[in-house]
Design a protein around this motif. Structure first.
Motif, PDB file in Angstrom:
ATOM      1  N   GLN A  41       1.535  -1.550  -0.352  1.00  0.00           N
ATOM      2  CA  GLN A  41       0.198  -0.089  -0.084  1.00  0.00           C
ATOM      3  C   GLN A  41       1.163   1.330   0.370  1.00  0.00           C
ATOM      4  N   MET A  42       1.201   1.283  -1.170  1.00  0.00           N
ATOM      5  CA  MET A  42       1.933   3.088  -1.438  1.00  0.00           C
ATOM      6  C   MET A  42       1.050   4.425  -1.103  1.00  0.00           C
ATOM      7  N   ASN A  43      -0.037   4.479  -1.071  1.00  0.00           N
ATOM      8  CA  ASN A  43      -0.656   5.674  -1.272  1.00  0.00           C
ATOM      9  C   ASN A  43      -0.895   6.114   0.154  1.00  0.00           C
ATOM     10  N   GLN A  44      -0.891   7.835   0.466  1.00  0.00           N
ATOM     11  CA  GLN A  44      -0.565   8.468   1.522  1.00  0.00           C
ATOM     12  C   GLN A  44      -2.522   8.103   1.777  1.00  0.00           C
ATOM     13  N   THR A  45      -2.674   8.079   3.204  1.00  0.00           N
ATOM     14  CA  THR A  45      -3.630   7.769   3.909  1.00  0.00           C
ATOM     15  C   THR A  45      -3.860   8.978   4.758  1.00  0.00           C
ATOM     16  N   ARG A  46      -3.015   9.359   4.977  1.00  0.00           N
ATOM     17  CA  ARG A  46      -3.797  10.804   5.767  1.00  0.00           C
ATOM     18  C   ARG A  46      -2.900  11.611   5.995  1.00  0.00           C
ATOM     19  N   GLN A  47      -3.479  12.910   5.397  1.00  0.00           N
ATOM     20  CA  GLN A  47      -2.375  14.163   5.019  1.00  0.00           C
ATOM     21  C   GLN A  47      -1.673  13.661   3.869  1.00  0.00           C
ATOM     22  N   ASP A  48      -0.248  14.150   4.398  1.00  0.00           N
ATOM     23  CA  ASP A  48       0.737  13.910   3.617  1.00  0.00           C
ATOM     24  C   ASP A  48       1.582  11.938   4.279  1.00  0.00           C
ATOM     25  N   ASN A  49       1.023  11.734   4.644  1.00  0.00           N
ATOM     26  CA  ASN A  49       1.966  10.099   5.559  1.00  0.00           C
ATOM     27  C   ASN A  49       0.765   9.565   5.261  1.00  0.00           C
ATOM     28  N   ASN A  50       1.751   8.147   5.306  1.00  0.00           N
ATOM     29  CA  ASN A  50       0.621   6.871   4.671  1.00  0.00           C
ATOM     30  C   ASN A  50       0.608   5.988   5.803  1.00  0.00           C
ATOM     31  N   LEU A  51      -0.334   5.902   6.308  1.00  0.00           N
ATOM     32  CA  LEU A  51      -0.151   5.644   7.814  1.00  0.00           C
ATOM     33  C   LEU A  51      -0.734   3.655   7.857  1.00  0.00           C
ATOM     34  N   ASP A  52      -1.934   3.906   6.778  1.00  0.00           N
ATOM     35  CA  ASP A  52      -2.460   2.310   6.347  1.00  0.00           C
ATOM     36  C   ASP A  52      -1.586   1.580   5.875  1.00  0.00           C
ATOM     37  N   LEU A  53      -1.251  -0.045   6.231  1.00  0.00           N
ATOM     38  CA  LEU A  53      -0.353  -0.050   5.798  1.00  0.00           C
ATOM     39  C   LEU A  53      -1.211  -2.059   5.348  1.00  0.00           C
ATOM     40  N   TYR A  54      -1.028  -2.253   3.799  1.00  0.00           N
ATOM     41  CA  TYR A  54      -1.331  -3.705   3.979  1.00  0.00           C
ATOM     42  C   TYR A  54      -0.051  -4.918   3.012  1.00  0.00           C
ATOM     43  N   PHE A  55      -0.126  -5.452   4.379  1.00  0.00           N
ATOM     44  CA  PHE A  55       0.954  -6.813   3.787  1.00  0.00           C
ATOM     45  C   PHE A  55       0.608  -8.547   4.154  1.00  0.00           C
ATOM     46  N   PRO A  56       0.546  -8.157   2.568  1.00  0.00           N
ATOM     47  CA  PRO A  56       0.599 -10.240   2.232  1.00  0.00           C
ATOM     48  C   PRO A  56       1.410 -11.000   2.095  1.00  0.00           C
ATOM     49  N   SER A  57       1.154 -12.419   2.814  1.00  0.00           N
ATOM     50  CA  SER A  57       1.942 -13.338   2.563  1.00  0.00           C
ATOM     51  C   SER A  57       2.486 -13.387   1.305  1.00  0.00           C
ATOM     52  N   HIS A  58       1.231 -13.573  -0.074  1.00  0.00           N
ATOM     53  CA  HIS A  58       1.700 -13.353  -1.059  1.00  0.00           C
ATOM     54  C   HIS A  58       1.620 -12.834  -1.990  1.00  0.00           C
ATOM     55  N   PRO A  59       1.694 -11.833  -2.431  1.00  0.00           N
ATOM     56  CA  PRO A  59       1.956 -10.168  -3.249  1.00  0.00           C
ATOM     57  C   PRO A  59       1.027 -10.311  -4.541  1.00  0.00           C
ATOM     58  N   SER A  60       1.957 -11.395  -5.394  1.00  0.00           N
ATOM     59  CA  SER A  60       1.593 -12.066  -6.557  1.00  0.00           C
ATOM     60  C   SER A  60      -0.062 -11.875  -6.942  1.00  0.00           C
ATOM     61  N   LEU A  61      -0.975 -12.311  -5.212  1.00  0.00           N
ATOM     62  CA  LEU A  61      -1.867 -12.288  -5.595  1.00  0.00           C
ATOM     63  C   LEU A  61      -2.883 -11.353  -5.421  1.00  0.00           C
ATOM     64  N   VAL A  62      -2.603 -10.331  -5.486  1.00  0.00           N
ATOM     65  CA  VAL A  62      -2.736  -8.899  -5.181  1.00  0.00           C
ATOM     66  C   VAL A  62      -3.347  -8.223  -6.050  1.00  0.00           C
ATOM     67  N   LYS A  63      -4.301  -7.642  -6.871  1.00  0.00           N
ATOM     68  CA  LYS A  63      -4.759  -7.784  -8.193  1.00  0.00           C
ATOM     69  C   LYS A  63      -4.909  -5.942  -8.266  1.00  0.00           C
ATOM     70  N   THR A  64      -5.256  -5.469  -7.529  1.00  0.00           N
ATOM     71  CA  THR A  64      -5.202  -3.865  -7.358  1.00  0.00           C
ATOM     72  C   THR A  64      -5.479  -3.232  -5.696  1.00  0.00           C
ATOM     73  N   CYS A  65      -4.599  -2.321  -5.379  1.00  0.00           N
ATOM     74  CA  CYS A  65      -4.531  -2.133  -3.796  1.00  0.00           C
ATOM     75  C   CYS A  65      -4.548  -0.656  -4.264  1.00  0.00           C
ATOM     76  N   ASP A  66      -6.023   0.429  -3.829  1.00  0.00           N
ATOM     77  CA  ASP A  66      -5.559   1.453  -4.076  1.00  0.00           C
ATOM     78  C   ASP A  66      -6.899   2.471  -2.474  1.00  0.00           C
ATOM     79  N   THR A  67      -6.749   3.320  -2.507  1.00  0.00           N
ATOM     80  CA  THR A  67      -7.245   3.955  -1.306  1.00  0.00           C
ATOM     81  C   THR A  67      -8.434   5.086  -1.972  1.00  0.00           C
TER      82      THR A  67
END
Length: 406
Positions: A83-109
């Protein structure tokens, strides 16, 4: 389908490092109890000073030790933050850690109901298996090699009388494929998934209708008989599977062909293989055609595009002697053809290496002729400018960036 373990985590803004230590212990227990299962860890970590593209902590930040500790947790347990997008003002606070990232198709805010952006993830829960296209398989053991070599010899003579390099190559390629189709029996590969270790005797045992009998009679004795029989059959299937794997791998290693080994490794994958989804203009693309276009544009961009109308610079007198004329001989071409590895896949021209090797003496004059015309005219057949390109991922870079492949 594998089970999924989903963990939610919240770290208060000024919490001590013990909060992350408890998280590390929890993830360790989950990993120990739920081996080979998909793990997803997500939440509000309140650690904004990590550059997730380079996995580095920004200098002069508060709670630097906790930022580093979170990176260590992810690395130790094989979790990748995507999860690379900013989630509060200019900070990226909310994160998403999968053990199998290749299964993720999209991740957005998207805008949320609080002062944080809401993270939306679209993910598969099991790897995608692309159904392979049916391919033609030649039975070379049943081929009439005398007729093949005689026809190859006549084809080679015809090509040697031609003067245009493109026509020479097209006629040679078409002629070889035509001879293959007429003289070598073939079949199309099966599109059904089958297990070679399931013999006819095992199939008969599997199809024994003890389960239906127990279900119909509802007898305790029938159910016990079914469970006992099921346990025996499962043991036989496992033994047959490992016997087949060991025999197949040992035979392939003895002859120096590692295809069977990598085929077996590929069958055990837990992730989607190939190139991960690639970002272009902020949009993540997952379909194969778009990813191929993105990578093609990336590969083209690293080459210098010359201007044919630009004035060429004046060169000083050459201090080195000119290179001698290249001499390509039929005997040299024949020697190279006879050493081709028949276990290697064919290129875009679809000509099998086995044919080039077995008919090296018959085809060498035609191929030598094409090389000589190409050198004298400075032209190449269009097929020779094509290639099957496999992108290779560069370590320590984002798999979502097209610049991470070479």
């Amino acid at each position: 389908m594998k089970n999924i373990v989903i963990g939610s985590f919240y770290r208060p803004p000024y919490a001590s490092i013990q909060t992350l230590e408890h998280l590390n212990e929890s993830v360790s227990r989950v990993k120990e109890k739920c081996k080979d299962k998909i793990i997803i860890l997500a939440g509000d970590f309140n650690l904004p000073h990590i550059d997730w593209n380079s996995l580095a902590v920004k200098t002069s930040c508060n709670q630097s030790n906790q930022h580093h500790y979170l990176l260590n947790i992810a690395e130790e347990h094989g979790l990748e933050q995507i999860q690379m997008n900013q989630t509060r003002q200019d900070n990226n606070l909310d994160l998403y850690f999968p053990s199998h990232p290749s299964l993720v198709k999209t991740c957005d805010t998207v805008p949320g109901i609080s002062d944080h952006e809401m993270v939306i993830v679209d993910s598969d829960i099991k790897p995608k298996y692309n159904k392979p296209k049916r391919r033609k398989i030649y039975h070379y053991k049943k081929a009439n090699w005398e007729n093949i070599k005689a026809k190859m010899c006549r084809l080679s003579s015809e090509v040697c009388n031609m003067k245009n390099v493109e026509n020479c190559w097209n006629d040679l390629k078409t002629g070889i494929n035509s001879i293959l189709d007429s003289e070598v029996p073939s079949k199309l590969s099966s599109n059904k998934h089958s297990h070679s270790w399931i013999t006819s005797s095992l199939k008969n045992k599997i199809e024994k209708k003890l389960h239906q009998k127990a279900k119909f009679s509802k007898s305790k004795e029938d159910w016990e008989k079914f469970r006992s029989y099921k346990s025996v059959i499962q043991k036989e299937i496992r033994n047959a599977h490992w016997t087949n794997v060991n025999e197949s791998l040992s035979k392939s290693m003895q002859v120096g062909n590692n295809k069977s080994f990598w085929k077996y490794i590929k069958s055990k994958r837990c992730d989607n293989v190939g190139v991960a989804g690639l970002k272009r203009n902020g949009v993540l693309h997952q379909d194969s055609r778009t990813k191929a276009e993105i990578l093609n544009n990336q590969f083209k961009s690293v080459f210098t595009k010359e201007n044919p109308y630009a004035q060429k610079p004046q060169l000083n007198e050459n201090r080195y002697p000119d290179i001698n004329d290249l001499k390509i001989t039929t005997s040299g071409v024949k020697k190279l053809l006879s050493k081709l590895n028949i276990n290697k896949a064919s290129g875009p021209d679809s000509i099998p290496n086995r044919i080039l090797r077995h008919c090296s003496e018959e085809l060498a004059p035609a191929i030598t002729h094409i090389f000589q015309i190409s050198l004298s005219t400075g032209t190449l057949p269009s097929d020779w400018r094509k290639a099957n390109v496999s992108p290779i991922f560069k370590k320590e870079k984002s798999p979502r960036s097209h610049e991470s492949y070479c």
